[in-house]
Each structure stands twice: as structure tokens, then as C-alpha cells.
Design an enzyme around this catalytic site. Structure first.
Site, PDB file in Angstrom:
ATOM      1  N   ASP A  45      -5.706  77.251 -63.288  1.00 37.44           N
ATOM      2  CA  ASP A  45      -6.520  77.859 -62.179  1.00 37.44           C
ATOM      3  C   ASP A  45      -5.860  77.907 -60.968  1.00 37.44           C
ATOM      4  O   ASP A  45      -4.835  77.187 -60.747  1.00 37.44           O
ATOM      5  CB  ASP A  45      -7.733  77.004 -62.118  1.00 37.44           C
ATOM      6  CG  ASP A  45      -8.873  77.665 -61.073  1.00 37.44           C
ATOM      7  OD1 ASP A  45      -9.433  78.623 -61.466  1.00 37.44           O
ATOM      8  OD2 ASP A  45      -9.237  77.119 -59.965  1.00 37.44           O
ATOM      9  N   THR A  46      -5.881  78.804 -60.250  1.00 36.49           N
ATOM     10  CA  THR A  46      -5.172  79.140 -58.874  1.00 36.49           C
ATOM     11  C   THR A  46      -6.353  79.369 -57.823  1.00 36.49           C
ATOM     12  O   THR A  46      -7.011  80.243 -57.863  1.00 36.49           O
ATOM     13  CB  THR A  46      -4.082  80.163 -58.930  1.00 36.49           C
ATOM     14  OG1 THR A  46      -3.210  79.839 -59.996  1.00 36.49           O
ATOM     15  CG2 THR A  46      -3.356  80.396 -57.997  1.00 36.49           C
TER      16      THR A  46
END
Length: 195
Positions: A70-71
Site C-alpha cells: 500500500d502507498t
């Protein structure tokens, strides 16, 4: 067998750069920050949830590893997420204009016997953006589906004045950290996994 629990074409493209064979899994997990959860804890938890959701789909197979990532873009402690519409995209870009922000990328690898995590924090500074530049960028459609409303690998690169950290991490999958994590599981980047 290695799996990537992601619907992101950018993560798929990045993982291919490591020269490792993998299969993608489409997973849906809630991306809602819990009360009191720091931005880094939130990003790491979402990445772990994706990897665990993917592992649940293929856990019956032997020697399975699942990557989840995830970013998020973070400014003043606020996690920006992805803009829902043009108005939200423009508002995000106006807030990022002329300022530095953090991009947090977390990667989890989950297997039957072990799991591990790496977190990468990059600092990105935007140039000062005028209204015409913001409107023109939003009109391209590129901000949609992107954390913080921009894509550093696309036209959004013209907005970035300075990057300190991981370019691939800002794109969505920090390759140095991913490769280091996979080596810990016995998967050597550049060497194709057995199918």
C-alpha cells in the site's frame, strides 16, 4: 509460487522489473484509517491485510508467498488517499503545491510459516503550482486512482521539484525493500521462481 495481491498495473509493472515470475490476485480490503492509528501504522496494516486476504485465497497450494503493498501520500499528518472527483483532485494538488510531503509505501510478504514487512518513506516536494497548471493536470484524468492525486511516473513528474527516497516507492512498490524482503524468504530477484 509467488503471488501479488494487487489490482494496480503500476505494482505489476514494478514487480516485473525484479525478474521474478508471479501471478496476480484481485483482493478487496477496507482502506479506512482507524482512530489513533498513525499514517505509517495505517499503510502497513492495509498492506498486511491485502497480503493476508490474498494468502487466504491460495493457502491450500504448497510453497505459496503473497505480496501485499500500500502507498499513501501524507501531509501534516493527513493521509490523502485517492481523489474521488476533479474537485477533490484539485484540492489535493493545491495543498501539495510548493510544499514537501511524505509518501509511505509498505510491503508485506505472507507465507504459511512466516511473514515479514518493509516500510519505505520518501519525501517529495512539489513546485509552486498555479491554478491553470492544476486544472490542466486534473483534466488529463491522471490524478484519478492515484494516492495524493498524482502519478510521478506520468505527467505528474513535471510537478515534482525534488524527490528524496525511492522513486519506485512513490510509484507504489519500493523495489529495494521488496527485493530485500523476498531474499529473506529465499526468493532471489533475477531468478525465476519455480511454478
Amino acid at each position: 509460487m509467488l503471488y501479488l495481491a494487487s489490482q494496480s498495473p503500476r505494482r505489476r509493472e514494478l514487480l516485473q522489473q525484479l525478474g521474478i515470475a508471479y501471478t496476480t490476485l484481485d483482493v478487496e480490503v477496507a482502506e479506512v484509517r482507524a482512530q489513533g492509528e498513525s499514517p505509517q501504522e495505517y499503510v502497513s496494516r492495509v498492506a498486511r491485510d491485502k497480503a493476508q486476504a490474498g494468502f487466504a485465497l491460495v493457502a491450500d497450494a504448497a510453497d505459496v508467498l503473497v505480496i501485499g503493498s500500500d502507498t499513501e501520500v501524507v501531509l501534516d499528518g493527513e493521509v490523502f488517499g485517492k481523489p474521488a472527483d476533479a474537485g477533490q483532485a484539485g484540492a489535493m494538488l493545491r495543498r501539495l503545491s510548493g510544499r514537501a510531503h511524505a509518501v509511505i509505501s509498505a510491503v508485506w510478504v505472507v507465507g504459511a510459516q512466516q511473514q515479514g514487512c518493509e516500510v519505505c518513506v520518501s519525501n517529495v516536494r512539489f513546485a509552486r503550482l498555479d491554478a491553470a497548471t492544476i486544472d490542466a493536470y486534473v483534466a488529463t484524468g491522471e490524478p484519478f486512482g492515484k494516492a495524493g492525486g498524482y502519478a510521478i511516473q506520468g505527467r505528474g513528474a513535471a510537478l515534482v521539484e525534488h524527490l528524496e527516497g525511492s522513486y519506485s516507492g512513490v510509484m507504489g512498490l519500493p523495489l529495494f525493500e521488496t527485493a530485500r524482503l523476498l531474499r529473506g524468504f529465499g526468493v532471489l530477484p533475477g531468478r525465476v521462481c519455480p511454478q
